[in-house]
Scaffold this active site. Structure first.
Site, PDB file in Angstrom:
ATOM      1  N   TYR A   1       7.386  -9.881   6.869  1.00  0.00           N
ATOM      2  CA  TYR A   1       7.207  -8.433   7.005  1.00  0.00           C
ATOM      3  C   TYR A   1       7.816  -8.004   8.331  1.00  0.00           C
ATOM      4  O   TYR A   1       7.785  -8.770   9.304  1.00  0.00           O
ATOM      5  CB  TYR A   1       5.722  -8.065   7.041  1.00  0.00           C
ATOM      6  CG  TYR A   1       5.043  -8.024   5.692  1.00  0.00           C
ATOM      7  CD1 TYR A   1       4.975  -6.840   4.963  1.00  0.00           C
ATOM      8  CD2 TYR A   1       4.445  -9.164   5.168  1.00  0.00           C
ATOM      9  CE1 TYR A   1       4.341  -6.800   3.732  1.00  0.00           C
ATOM     10  CE2 TYR A   1       3.809  -9.130   3.931  1.00  0.00           C
ATOM     11  CZ  TYR A   1       3.764  -7.944   3.218  1.00  0.00           C
ATOM     12  OH  TYR A   1       3.135  -7.901   2.002  1.00  0.00           O
TER      13      TYR A   1
ATOM     14  N   ASP B   1       0.825  -1.213   0.000  1.00  0.00           N
ATOM     15  CA  ASP B   1       0.000   0.000   0.000  1.00  0.00           C
ATOM     16  C   ASP B   1       0.860   1.265   0.000  1.00  0.00           C
ATOM     17  O   ASP B   1       2.063   1.199   0.261  1.00  0.00           O
ATOM     18  CB  ASP B   1      -0.865   0.020   1.256  1.00  0.00           C
ATOM     19  CG  ASP B   1      -2.219  -0.631   1.011  1.00  0.00           C
ATOM     20  OD1 ASP B   1      -2.526  -0.947  -0.147  1.00  0.00           O
ATOM     21  OD2 ASP B   1      -2.958  -0.821   1.994  1.00  0.00           O
TER      22      ASP B   1
END
Lengths: 260, 260
Positions: free
Chosen positions: B110, B53
């Site tokens: 992540y 994003d």
């Protein structure tokens, strides 16, 4: 009217420099816009200890302004921060009656930050000058030692200035190595236009062997900018502190020395 | 045609996300523009392991493309970097024939970075999620332990998606505290839309005492996003790695465990 002194941190990467100018984003412009809002005025003047160029950062830059508002000093930072963009931050405020942010500056400290790393670190491109090879720190320290004390720094600053007197006093130039993070700390009575960046660029040429440490006395003597090194890039440079009394400077220098 | 896999680092703060879109700056758009130049074509397609994003960063994101050029693998990074903007960096390239950057991903890692500090650090505003108070790390670790293994993660991801199967496997969720720098490392078979940010936001609510660690099994069971915590901001999130074989994943996990 009371005079207040505030201390600013700012990320220089989004500004065309400290000083207000038409059609360009500046730190002063943003600070004065916030002050004008607080004072419900069209504009509100401020005086900084000095200016920084585009891309140069501030860690704790003093700025003064006069105000009729009777806001307690500890409330000023939050009030201003709520009106400032997120790349400027007011750290503290204090009364400053009878003094002047520029004229009363006794000494200043700049730091220049480098990162020694083969692989490019894109996350720090605005915040350090990245070098692929490790320079010779001992040679750089020997070169810098020649600049300590009082000298004419014409050779080590930009000729693009109206300042005539180029004599300044360097109190300390310290090279610190912390793994891949290198810092040069400059403390002096004052700094000429681009002086820290020209000094750093010249020290790096010494560190990479293209210039000798013992050529520094002749370099100063010649007073010719063209004989010094390249101007190091703005992104590594931070105005770190400004001292308003010999005592404040001495306290800071004592804190830095290893025998303290 | 040969298939090449490149690994990208990018600073997400200047992009409207990874995926190409009209009238917005994207990582994919910049990468494909560089590939098109190299191939002297109007455009050149690429396939990423996934999308990120707006504001989310990449540390080592794999992207594949097919090429008729016979450039040795070690030359690709420099060739592409000379054509890319300074917030994207190609770290390495390798042959990837017969494989696919997205479909063959075995697992992903992540990291979510936080800075615990009272005074705002403007220099890191795009790179960490700053918190003023220290959360309770033990409670956060206890909560995260309930998510390990295979679960339906509907409650911990955004409903704005076409993905129907919300079952994923979490291999590790490690909270690391290094002075004021906190990192949460998530390793899983795959991650749903905004899943790492919802997990992090939920863990922070546990850390600040507004939610109990032992409420996590019921939260997963309920499959309702509205019952989980706030989505943590994008700036702290980095896609760290993608693993293309169980062996690569295992090697990495072994390197992380303290008894290794």
């Amino acid at each position: 009217m009371n005079r207040m002194l505030i201390h600013l941190a700012y990320d220089g990467s989004g500004f065309q420099g400290y000083q207000k100018q038409p059609n360009a984003r500046s730190v002063q412009g943003e600070v004065e816009r916030a002050l004008a809002k607080m004072h419900k005025a069209a504009s509100w003047p401020s005086v900084s200890s000095g200016r920084t160029d585009a891309g140069v950062h501030g860690l704790c830059q003093p700025v003064h302004f006069d105000t009729p508002l009777s806001i307690p000093e500890e409330r000023w930072p939050r009030a201003l921060n709520s009106l400032l963009p997120d790349d400027i931050h007011v750290q503290s405020a204090e009364p400053f009656d009878g003094r002047h942010a520029r004229y009363d500056a006794e000494a200043k400290e700049y730091v220049y930050r480098m990162l020694i790393a083969e692989e490019r670190d894109i996350f720090r491109r605005h915040y350090v000058h990245q070098l692929r090879q490790k320079p010779d720190i001992t040679a750089m320290r020997r070169a810098a030692a020649h600049w300590l004390g009082t000298h004419d720094f014409s050779a080590l600053s930009s000729p693009r200035t109206d300042v005539v007197d180029k004599v300044r006093t360097m109190y300390a130039i310290d090279l610190e190595e912390n793994g891949p993070e290198w810092t040069i700390r400059f403390i002096g009575s004052g700094f000429l236009y681009q002086m820290v960046r020209v000094m750093t660029g010249t020290l790096l040429e010494v560190g990479y062997g293209s210039r000798r440490a013992d050529s520094m006395p002749a370099l100063l003597e010649g007073r010719d900018r063209r004989t010094a090194g390249k101007t190091a890039p703005a992104e590594g440079l931070y105005l770190s502190r400004v001292f308003y009394s010999p005592e404040a400077l001495e306290r800071h220098m004592r804190g830095l020395s290893p025998e303290a």
